[in-house]
Each structure stands twice: as C-alpha cells, then as structure tokens.
Write a protein that holds these residues in place. Structure first.
Motif, PDB file in Angstrom:
ATOM      1  N   ILE A 229      12.587   3.995  23.141  1.00  0.00           N
ATOM      2  CA  ILE A 229      11.559   5.026  23.313  1.00  0.00           C
ATOM      3  C   ILE A 229      11.982   6.321  22.635  1.00  0.00           C
ATOM      4  N   ASP A 230      13.231   6.729  22.810  1.00  0.00           N
ATOM      5  CA  ASP A 230      13.714   7.968  22.193  1.00  0.00           C
ATOM      6  C   ASP A 230      13.619   7.896  20.670  1.00  0.00           C
ATOM      7  N   THR A 231      13.980   6.758  20.101  1.00  0.00           N
ATOM      8  CA  THR A 231      13.929   6.597  18.647  1.00  0.00           C
ATOM      9  C   THR A 231      12.498   6.630  18.144  1.00  0.00           C
TER      10      THR A 231
ATOM     11  N   ASP B 246      20.799   0.264  21.659  1.00  0.00           N
ATOM     12  CA  ASP B 246      21.510  -0.367  22.769  1.00  0.00           C
ATOM     13  C   ASP B 246      20.652  -0.604  24.003  1.00  0.00           C
ATOM     14  N   THR B 247      19.748   0.331  24.314  1.00  0.00           N
ATOM     15  CA  THR B 247      18.984   0.235  25.566  1.00  0.00           C
ATOM     16  C   THR B 247      17.498   0.443  25.299  1.00  0.00           C
ATOM     17  N   VAL B 248      16.693   0.078  26.289  1.00  0.00           N
ATOM     18  CA  VAL B 248      15.247   0.264  26.145  1.00  0.00           C
ATOM     19  C   VAL B 248      14.905   1.746  26.107  1.00  0.00           C
ATOM     20  N   GLU B 249      15.696   2.577  26.800  1.00  0.00           N
ATOM     21  CA  GLU B 249      15.476   4.029  26.730  1.00  0.00           C
ATOM     22  C   GLU B 249      15.700   4.534  25.306  1.00  0.00           C
TER      23      GLU B 249
ATOM     24  N   GLN C  85       0.806  -1.208   0.000  1.00  0.00           N
ATOM     25  CA  GLN C  85       0.000   0.000   0.000  1.00  0.00           C
ATOM     26  C   GLN C  85       0.852   1.277   0.000  1.00  0.00           C
ATOM     27  N   LYS C  86       2.152   1.103  -0.315  1.00  0.00           N
ATOM     28  CA  LYS C  86       3.066   2.243  -0.421  1.00  0.00           C
ATOM     29  C   LYS C  86       3.106   3.051   0.876  1.00  0.00           C
ATOM     30  N   LYS C  87       3.063   2.327   1.973  1.00  0.00           N
ATOM     31  CA  LYS C  87       3.205   2.936   3.283  1.00  0.00           C
ATOM     32  C   LYS C  87       4.629   2.695   3.785  1.00  0.00           C
ATOM     33  N   THR C  88       4.990   3.375   4.857  1.00  0.00           N
ATOM     34  CA  THR C  88       6.319   3.195   5.432  1.00  0.00           C
ATOM     35  C   THR C  88       6.196   2.726   6.868  1.00  0.00           C
ATOM     36  N   SER C  89       7.185   1.954   7.307  1.00  0.00           N
ATOM     37  CA  SER C  89       7.118   1.387   8.647  1.00  0.00           C
ATOM     38  C   SER C  89       8.512   1.321   9.259  1.00  0.00           C
ATOM     39  N   LEU C  90       8.557   1.469  10.572  1.00  0.00           N
ATOM     40  CA  LEU C  90       9.805   1.375  11.326  1.00  0.00           C
ATOM     41  C   LEU C  90       9.594   0.474  12.530  1.00  0.00           C
ATOM     42  N   VAL C  91      10.514  -0.447  12.745  1.00  0.00           N
ATOM     43  CA  VAL C  91      10.519  -1.288  13.934  1.00  0.00           C
ATOM     44  C   VAL C  91      11.787  -0.989  14.710  1.00  0.00           C
ATOM     45  N   VAL C  92      11.635  -0.710  16.001  1.00  0.00           N
ATOM     46  CA  VAL C  92      12.765  -0.361  16.852  1.00  0.00           C
ATOM     47  C   VAL C  92      12.828  -1.333  18.022  1.00  0.00           C
ATOM     48  N   GLY C  93      14.019  -1.806  18.326  1.00  0.00           N
ATOM     49  CA  GLY C  93      14.195  -2.680  19.472  1.00  0.00           C
ATOM     50  C   GLY C  93      15.663  -2.901  19.757  1.00  0.00           C
ATOM     51  N   CYS C  94      15.943  -3.573  20.843  1.00  0.00           N
ATOM     52  CA  CYS C  94      17.322  -3.956  21.161  1.00  0.00           C
ATOM     53  C   CYS C  94      17.653  -5.241  20.406  1.00  0.00           C
TER      54      CYS C  94
ATOM     55  N   TRP D 217       7.616   6.684  29.886  1.00  0.00           N
ATOM     56  CA  TRP D 217       7.828   6.356  28.475  1.00  0.00           C
ATOM     57  C   TRP D 217       6.545   6.540  27.665  1.00  0.00           C
ATOM     58  N   ILE D 218       5.461   5.996  28.190  1.00  0.00           N
ATOM     59  CA  ILE D 218       4.191   6.056  27.457  1.00  0.00           C
ATOM     60  C   ILE D 218       3.750   7.504  27.278  1.00  0.00           C
ATOM     61  N   GLU D 219       3.870   8.310  28.331  1.00  0.00           N
ATOM     62  CA  GLU D 219       3.502   9.719  28.192  1.00  0.00           C
ATOM     63  C   GLU D 219       4.392  10.422  27.176  1.00  0.00           C
ATOM     64  N   GLY D 220       5.681  10.087  27.173  1.00  0.00           N
ATOM     65  CA  GLY D 220       6.598  10.706  26.224  1.00  0.00           C
ATOM     66  C   GLY D 220       6.242  10.373  24.785  1.00  0.00           C
ATOM     67  N   VAL D 221       5.929   9.102  24.534  1.00  0.00           N
ATOM     68  CA  VAL D 221       5.527   8.693  23.183  1.00  0.00           C
ATOM     69  C   VAL D 221       4.232   9.392  22.784  1.00  0.00           C
ATOM     70  N   TRP D 222       3.277   9.430  23.689  1.00  0.00           N
ATOM     71  CA  TRP D 222       1.985  10.069  23.413  1.00  0.00           C
ATOM     72  C   TRP D 222       2.172  11.547  23.074  1.00  0.00           C
ATOM     73  N   SER D 223       3.029  12.226  23.827  1.00  0.00           N
ATOM     74  CA  SER D 223       3.259  13.652  23.600  1.00  0.00           C
ATOM     75  C   SER D 223       3.902  13.914  22.241  1.00  0.00           C
ATOM     76  N   SER D 224       4.655  12.958  21.737  1.00  0.00           N
ATOM     77  CA  SER D 224       5.342  13.146  20.453  1.00  0.00           C
ATOM     78  C   SER D 224       4.440  12.940  19.247  1.00  0.00           C
ATOM     79  N   LEU D 225       3.250  12.377  19.467  1.00  0.00           N
ATOM     80  CA  LEU D 225       2.363  12.058  18.350  1.00  0.00           C
ATOM     81  C   LEU D 225       1.647  13.296  17.833  1.00  0.00           C
ATOM     82  N   GLN D 226       1.380  13.291  16.549  1.00  0.00           N
ATOM     83  CA  GLN D 226       0.591  14.359  15.960  1.00  0.00           C
ATOM     84  C   GLN D 226      -0.890  14.070  16.181  1.00  0.00           C
ATOM     85  N   GLU D 227      -1.697  15.068  15.946  1.00  0.00           N
ATOM     86  CA  GLU D 227      -3.141  14.910  16.145  1.00  0.00           C
ATOM     87  C   GLU D 227      -3.694  13.852  15.205  1.00  0.00           C
TER      88      GLU D 227
END
Length: 587
Positions: free
Chosen positions: A513-515, A507-510, A462-471, A548-558
């Motif tokens: 979240i940052d990524t 490298d870390t779980v932090e 569907q010509k979408k983009t995706s990112l998976v982040v983990g250790c 972490w959850i609040e930080g991710v939520w705050s980074s999201l667009q409407e």
C-alpha cells in the motif's frame, strides 16, 4: 500546493519585493507586489486563464446496473473479470482505441482520466462486503458503484494470470487490428476464451488450441469464430451465471455434464429448429442436426405439452396433421442431443440463441452465422440466412411453399462457416472489408503462435508506464507476463527491451500500500496485488483494508480512476468497485 508569499530582491532598488501567487484552476501565475491602486482594471489585465479540464466520471449502463449490489441477489447478473480488465484498458488507452462502446459502463470525458490505480485483494469475496459494508465507512463513502463479478477463485483459476491477460475475443481482436492497426497486434485469445468459459460452464482443464491440427482446407482455426463468454450474454444466449440468469434458466439443461476445451479440430454441427406458437409462447416442434459431411445425424418432430394456437406454417412448415401422431417430447430431444454431441462440439446456426431457448439447453461453443457474416457494414444489422445463402452459396433456400426446412437451414449455416474457413477471417464481412488497409496486420497475427498476451503489451505499445507491486507470493506470477510482454513486442518491432513496465516485490502487505501511494504520480497504471492471510481476524483485517483504501484514494490526483477488486473464493463471487477522483458522486 504552497500558497505562502515568496520574497525576492528588486534588481533596481535592492529592496525586497513580495510576490503573490494566484491560482486559476490549478494553473499558477505570478504578479509583483504593486499597490492596489496601481493595478490595472480587471478588464485590462493581461493574465491568461487556462480553463481546467473537466473531471472524468464513470456511470453504469443497464448491464452494469444489473450487476450492482443494489440489485437483489436473485435478480443480479454478475459481470466477468473480462469487464473489469476492459475498464482498465479503456481508461489507459482512451476512446480512440475502442471499436464499440463498453457494454456495462460509460466513462464521461474518458480522455481526461489522469491515471489508473487498481488494488486487488485476494481472499475477500462478496460475502465479506455484504457482512462488513457498514463497517467500511471510508470505502463506502468513496465508492458508490459496486458490482458483483465472476472471479477465477470460483473455478480454481489463477487470479494473477487472468488479471494479466487481456480479455478480448478473437473476432474483437481482428476487428480492432483492422480499425486501429497495432493497438492489439500481439493479441491471442484462446486462453481468454477458455478462461471465461470455465467461469460459466464446467469445462475441464486441458490444452485449448492446437494450430498444427488445422486441416489443409481451412485457412485459420475455427475457434476464432466462436462467441466469447460475454458475447453469449450480450446476444441473449442462455448461460448458467449465478443470480438472475440462473433463476431465469432454472429449467434449462446443459448439453453435457462436462465439456472438453475446444480446439481447431473440434467437430462442428449445424443445428436448426422450427417452432410453433402455443398458449404460453413459442415452443419447439422440429429439430435437425447435420455434421461436417453434410449428413443428417439427428432429425425429429416434437410435440409441445401446451396446445398450439398458431402453427406458423409459412415459416415452420409444421401443420396439425404432421404433429398428429408425434409422441416425442422436449425432454426426449434433450436426452438424445446430450448423448449425440461430443464434449467439445461446436454448434453452428443462424441466430442460434433462439433455437437453444426453444430447446431449453445451454452450450458453450457457438458459431453464429448472423454475426460472422455482414452485408451492409453495420454490425447491428444482422443479415437473413436466405440472403447469405444466395450471396455466398449461390443457393435459393427457404423457397418452399410449405415453409422452411430445418435440414436445409442447418446445412446452409454449416456450409457458410466452412466457406469462410476456406478463405479468411474477413471473408463475407462488410465490416472487415471496409478496413483492407490493415489486412497485412491481420494475416500476420493469424499466423503467430502466441498463446498469451498480457495487458502490459498494450501499456508498452501505447508508450504508457505501469507498475505492479506485491509480496513475493504474488510477484513471481506476474513476472511471467511482464517478461512476455517485453519479449513479444521486442520481437515484433525489433526494439530493445522496454523498461516502461516495472515490478516491485516488497516484504509486507503494508509495504504494498505504501509503495502504491508513493508511485501513483509516476505511472499511468499502478496495480497493487495483496494476498490476505485467511487466518487473521476478519474484523481487524477489514478495518485495516478500509484504512488502506482511503490512503490510496487520498494519494490520487484529480480525475484518476481507482478500481478495487475483491478476488472471490471457491464458494462466492468477487466484487469490483470503482470511482474517479473528483467526480460528483450520485447517490
């Protein structure tokens, strides 16, 4: 957004001019710094205001509400990981790619979902949420929809594997392909079938499909007709899910203590029961089972414990005199069926859920002729067995004055399945036949020996983009599905390998979240997967997760969808919570 005045030079006078930036529903327009008296009346302004898109929102249907943590544990019916994956896929692909509404939720203004972010927390279960919910104040404030889910941790499955695999049943796959062409062109469902069956029934590990063993008389695998786990639930088949259903079916027995994975050569048995009305409701009075050679392998009358108030003879064929000397009881039939049926048996019948309820038995592998055949093109209207036999078998059944014959009915069902297997998946199904335009796509998929297909195939398609982040303890597993998604579509569409799906190891779980927070504006789907250290202090860990959850939520667009998944444990189910940024939260 910066609202400070900007200063430019007037090209005519060389004097600085202040420009005021106005915002109309997030769309910026600019006006030069004229005196207030020089501005035209509001009605004469030429500025065009662009109406802001309504914010998407999510709410629960009855199935979702039954799984919500607001429902007492004993009355709760957990959702499956399949359901969470369907939500992610739906938010990405929009309403146009649905063949039917989702079973447990509604996304209002779905096509306005701007982005999807999912955080998987492996090592947390429903027990953690129940214990620390009042501590996780930020998370609790964000998410008002929290549901219990069956996760692979409960049955020692792989959370990564099952998050990556797109979980649609074989029949759903065929219907989607016919209706929407290439959306699910690469889907192969057998792993999902066994994955979700293992979540509910005691199915031992093993190979679940072997296309080479399909008989010459069959054009496709009989497993393609088996109901998926969620279809069993939707069609009111008895299943041993924890919560309300386990309590509801407490006196039911499983057809085997342990099952084998179903295959293309698993034996089919036609089954039909006749019931009479007793003082407590409908109860079993006759059962017949036939094999693939059309031989009767089991036949018995059954004496209900409760007094019969209506023999319903015109349908059941049962009379008072027939049952007069019968001594066999329900538990005797259950024992004999458990001995008769092999561990990979496929039961075939017309609306077989009714028969299994009469038997008070549960079985994982079901082919329901009322679902695989259709005469009017509407899936909600199920055909009568008599009409199916007349139309496709040229047989006139259920025509005896003394009532229905369970041998006749069970045999008709088995013949109908065998007939369909000798033709093609769409045979006898008006819903399928309406979409002949996509027939070639169906045949193409039916012959492909792809044993897995990931959610990332759909991202690419569907010509979408995706990112998976983990250790590195997570991303190695995801790599398999990312590579498969790219190679699968490359082979099908003869394109160069896509770079729309990206995997990042940190490298870390932090760092995970940052990524995620830095990447949400750059990808349609961002998945952050964290495997938590079980030796760490729970209270400290929970406080971190809340941040972490609040930080991710705050980074999201409407209008972005956010889903948080607690991966569960070997003893406890998981949790899924979801909300759309900017949506009104209804308490």
């Amino acid at each position: 957004m910066d609202h400070r005045p900007e200063t430019n030079m007037n090209i005519n006078s060389g004097e600085p001019v202040t420009k005021k930036r106005r915002t109309y529903n997030d769309c910026e327009t600019e006006t030069t710094g004229k005196q207030k008296s020089e501005l035209p009346p509001l009605s004469q302004k030429k500025e065009t205001r662009i109406r802001k898109k309504p914010v998407a929102s999510i709410r629960l249907k009855n199935s979702g509400e039954n799984a919500a943590l607001t429902v007492p544990t004993d009355n709760r019916v957990p959702l499956l990981l399949t359901d969470v994956q369907y939500l992610l896929l739906h938010s990405l692909l929009g309403n146009i790619n649905l063949i039917q509404p989702p079973r447990w939720y509604v996304i209002d203004k779905c096509n306005n979902v701007s982005q999807t972010t999912c955080i998987i927390l492996e090592g947390l279960s429903i027990k953690h949420w129940e214990k620390y919910r009042e501590t996780m104040l930020k998370t609790k404030k964000i998410f008002n929809l929290v549901v219990e889910i069956v996760t692979p941790s409960v049955y020692n499955g792989s959370l990564v594997r099952e998050l990556a695999l797109v979980p649609l049943s074989e029949s759903e796959k065929e219907t989607i392909i016919q209706q929407y062409g290439s959306m699910n062109l690469a889907l192969e469902v057998r792993k999902d079938l066994m994955i979700m069956m293992r979540a509910i029934f005691p199915v031992r590990n093993g190979v679940s499909e072997n296309f080479e063993n399909i008989s010459l008389e069959e054009k496709f695998s009989r497993t393609q007709l088996i109901l998926s786990a969620w279809q069993l639930i939707e069609e009111n088949y008895p299943v041993p899910l924890n919560g309300k259903l386990r309590k509801l079916y407490a006196d039911y027995v499983m057809s085997k203590d342990e099952y084998s994975p179903v295959t293309a050569t698993s034996p089919m048995f036609g089954l039909d029961c006749e019931m009479c009305i007793t003082r407590v409701g409908s109860e079993l009075t006759r059962i017949s089972v036939v094999n693939e050679k059309h031989e009767v392998v089991y036949e018995s009358l059954v004496k209900p414990y409760n007094s019969i108030t209506d023999y319903v003879t015109r349908y059941s064929g049962i009379t008072k005199s027939i049952l007069e000397n019968v001594t066999k009881r329900l538990e005797d039939v259950q024992t004999e069926l458990r001995e008769l049926l092999p561990p990979d048996a496929i039961l075939v019948g017309q609306s077989l859920n009714t028969d299994l309820h009469a038997l008070k038995m549960m079985h994982p592998y079901i082919i329901d002729t009322s679902l695989i055949y259709n005469l009017n093109g509407e899936r909600s209207k199920k055909p009568k067995l008599k009409a199916l036999a007349r139309e496709f078998l040229n047989e006139d059944i259920q025509n005896q004055r003394g009532g229905h014959c369970s041998v006749e009915d069970s045999l008709a069902c088995l013949k109908l399945v065998q007939l369909k297997l000798s033709r093609n998946v769409e045979f006898g199904d008006a819903v399928h036949l309406k979409r002949q335009t996509f027939k070639q796509n169906i045949l193409k998929v039916a012959t492909q020996q792809q044993y897995a297909c990931s959610i990332f195939n759909h991202v690419i398609e569907q010509k979408k983009t995706s990112l998976v982040v983990g250790c590195d303890n997570i991303t190695g597993d995801y790599h398999t599905y990312l590579k498969q998604a790219k190679e699968s579509l490359c082979n099908q569409f003869k394109k160069n390998k896509s770079k729309k799906v990206k995997l990042i190891t940190v490298d870390t779980v932090e760092n995970v979240i940052d990524t995620v927070k830095k990447s949400v504006d750059d990808y349609h789907l961002v998945m952050g997967h964290i495997k938590l250290d079980q030796s760490s202090d729970d209270t400290q860990m929970i406080n971190k997760i809340d941040e972490w959850i609040e930080g991710v939520w705050s980074s999201l667009q409407e209008s972005a969808l956010c889903v948080i998944v607690f991966g569960g444990s070997t003893d406890d189910n998981g949790v899924a919570m979801m909300n759309v940024k900017g949506a009104t939260i209804i308490k």
